[in-house]
Scaffold this motif. Sequence first.
Motif, PDB file in Angstrom:
ATOM      1  N   LEU A   1       0.660  -1.279   0.023  1.00 19.93           N
ATOM      2  CA  LEU A   1       0.153   0.076   0.066  1.00 19.93           C
ATOM      3  C   LEU A   1       0.988   1.346  -0.063  1.00 19.93           C
ATOM      4  O   LEU A   1       0.736   2.277  -0.691  1.00 19.93           O
ATOM      5  CB  LEU A   1      -0.822  -0.042   1.054  1.00 19.93           C
TER       6      LEU A   1
ATOM      7  N   ILE B   1      -0.035  -2.586  -5.125  1.00 19.75           N
ATOM      8  CA  ILE B   1      -1.251  -2.721  -4.843  1.00 19.75           C
ATOM      9  C   ILE B   1      -1.572  -4.056  -4.957  1.00 19.75           C
ATOM     10  O   ILE B   1      -2.336  -4.810  -4.064  1.00 19.75           O
ATOM     11  CB  ILE B   1      -2.413  -1.824  -5.418  1.00 19.75           C
TER      12      ILE B   1
ATOM     13  N   ASN C   1      -3.060  -6.799  -2.342  1.00 16.95           N
ATOM     14  CA  ASN C   1      -4.285  -7.399  -2.234  1.00 16.95           C
ATOM     15  C   ASN C   1      -3.865  -9.019  -2.240  1.00 16.95           C
ATOM     16  O   ASN C   1      -4.770  -9.924  -1.740  1.00 16.95           O
ATOM     17  CB  ASN C   1      -4.892  -7.300  -3.686  1.00 16.95           C
TER      18      ASN C   1
ATOM     19  N   GLN D   1     -12.439  -4.915   1.732  1.00 17.04           N
ATOM     20  CA  GLN D   1     -11.404  -3.893   1.640  1.00 17.04           C
ATOM     21  C   GLN D   1     -10.659  -4.171   0.348  1.00 17.04           C
ATOM     22  O   GLN D   1     -10.305  -3.269  -0.506  1.00 17.04           O
ATOM     23  CB  GLN D   1     -10.492  -3.852   2.882  1.00 17.04           C
ATOM     24  N   MET D   2     -10.238  -5.393   0.329  1.00 15.48           N
ATOM     25  CA  MET D   2      -9.552  -6.052  -0.897  1.00 15.48           C
ATOM     26  C   MET D   2     -10.055  -5.606  -2.202  1.00 15.48           C
ATOM     27  O   MET D   2      -9.689  -5.203  -3.348  1.00 15.48           O
ATOM     28  CB  MET D   2      -9.275  -7.384  -0.691  1.00 15.48           C
TER      29      MET D   2
ATOM     30  N   GLU E   1     -12.455  -3.354  -2.791  1.00 14.69           N
ATOM     31  CA  GLU E   1     -12.615  -1.964  -3.073  1.00 14.69           C
ATOM     32  C   GLU E   1     -11.088  -1.625  -3.431  1.00 14.69           C
ATOM     33  O   GLU E   1     -11.328  -0.539  -4.679  1.00 14.69           O
ATOM     34  CB  GLU E   1     -12.892  -1.404  -1.659  1.00 14.69           C
ATOM     35  N   ARG E   2     -10.245  -2.054  -3.300  1.00 16.71           N
ATOM     36  CA  ARG E   2      -9.022  -1.495  -3.684  1.00 16.71           C
ATOM     37  C   ARG E   2      -8.754  -2.111  -5.015  1.00 16.71           C
ATOM     38  O   ARG E   2      -8.279  -1.382  -6.127  1.00 16.71           O
ATOM     39  CB  ARG E   2      -7.760  -2.002  -3.158  1.00 16.71           C
TER      40      ARG E   2
ATOM     41  N   GLN F   1      -8.455  -0.049  -8.571  1.00 15.86           N
ATOM     42  CA  GLN F   1      -7.129  -0.177  -9.566  1.00 15.86           C
ATOM     43  C   GLN F   1      -7.557  -0.452 -10.821  1.00 15.86           C
ATOM     44  O   GLN F   1      -6.997  -0.033 -11.945  1.00 15.86           O
ATOM     45  CB  GLN F   1      -6.395  -1.635  -8.719  1.00 15.86           C
TER      46      GLN F   1
ATOM     47  N   ASN G   1     -10.173  -8.506  -7.686  1.00 21.35           N
ATOM     48  CA  ASN G   1     -11.628  -8.060  -7.352  1.00 21.35           C
ATOM     49  C   ASN G   1     -12.538  -9.227  -7.110  1.00 21.35           C
ATOM     50  O   ASN G   1     -13.373  -9.598  -6.262  1.00 21.35           O
ATOM     51  CB  ASN G   1     -11.983  -7.127  -8.369  1.00 21.35           C
TER      52      ASN G   1
END
Length: 259
Positions: A61, A68, A72, A95-96, A98-99, A103, A117
């Motif tokens: 992060l 990223i 993840n 959370q993962m 959303e990141r 991305q 995702n």
Amino acid sequence: MAHWTPFPHTSDYAWDAIRVQQQWARLHLGDAEPCPQDPAALQAWVLFHNGEFEQAVAAGLAAGGAGITAANKATAVYATYLEPREKTRLDLFMQMAERAQAQAAADPQQANAWYWNAYALGRYCQGISVAKALAQGLGQQIKESLEKAIALSPRHVEARIALGTFHAEVIDKVGALIGGMTYGAKKETGLQLFEEALALHPGSAIGLVDYANALVMLEGEARMDEATALYERATACEPLDAMEELHVAMARTELHEEG
């Protein structure tokens, strides 16, 4: 961040940046991730391969960019195999997701943004029940994200495994007719995806285990002997890093339970 359960065998692995770069193709045969040019992102991967998952997330992060993806994957492996608290697991997966969505929005050509995702949403769905998740419309998003990952990265083994599992789990939960009509799930497609994945990476313990599980879901007792043989092949795999050790340990557990 809540306290993370440590990987119990960190002393077994001593990867450094040079060795990770040298062995990158083998270490990333499953996710087809390109070796990062950024030393900070590479260091996040070093931590990941050594099983220092919490540190890998923080480093990834902080690095941003290719880091990223390291964050993840570290989150995914930790939450799947080591986190004992169900709510924490589900929070980590969201959370993962959303990141990974952010991305993918920033770089739509990033195959692993789509893959992570889908992985995160898939694990979240398993946590809340596949049937409930399908009712919420998450199934189509998972399927489309995995298909996108494979289109962008044709040698992506883990995306094929995950998509094969999607087809099997949907059919297992809602049946072949509704699964096919509503979600595009097909038994033949699911089994073919596993065959393709194992052709690309015959030594994938997670691929062997998930294929075994899919065979039983899709065809029941008739394929139990074949599933057992796949579990046995998975337990014989030699792990190269912390993630692969967790995969092989899971294979041993499933073989023991199945026996």
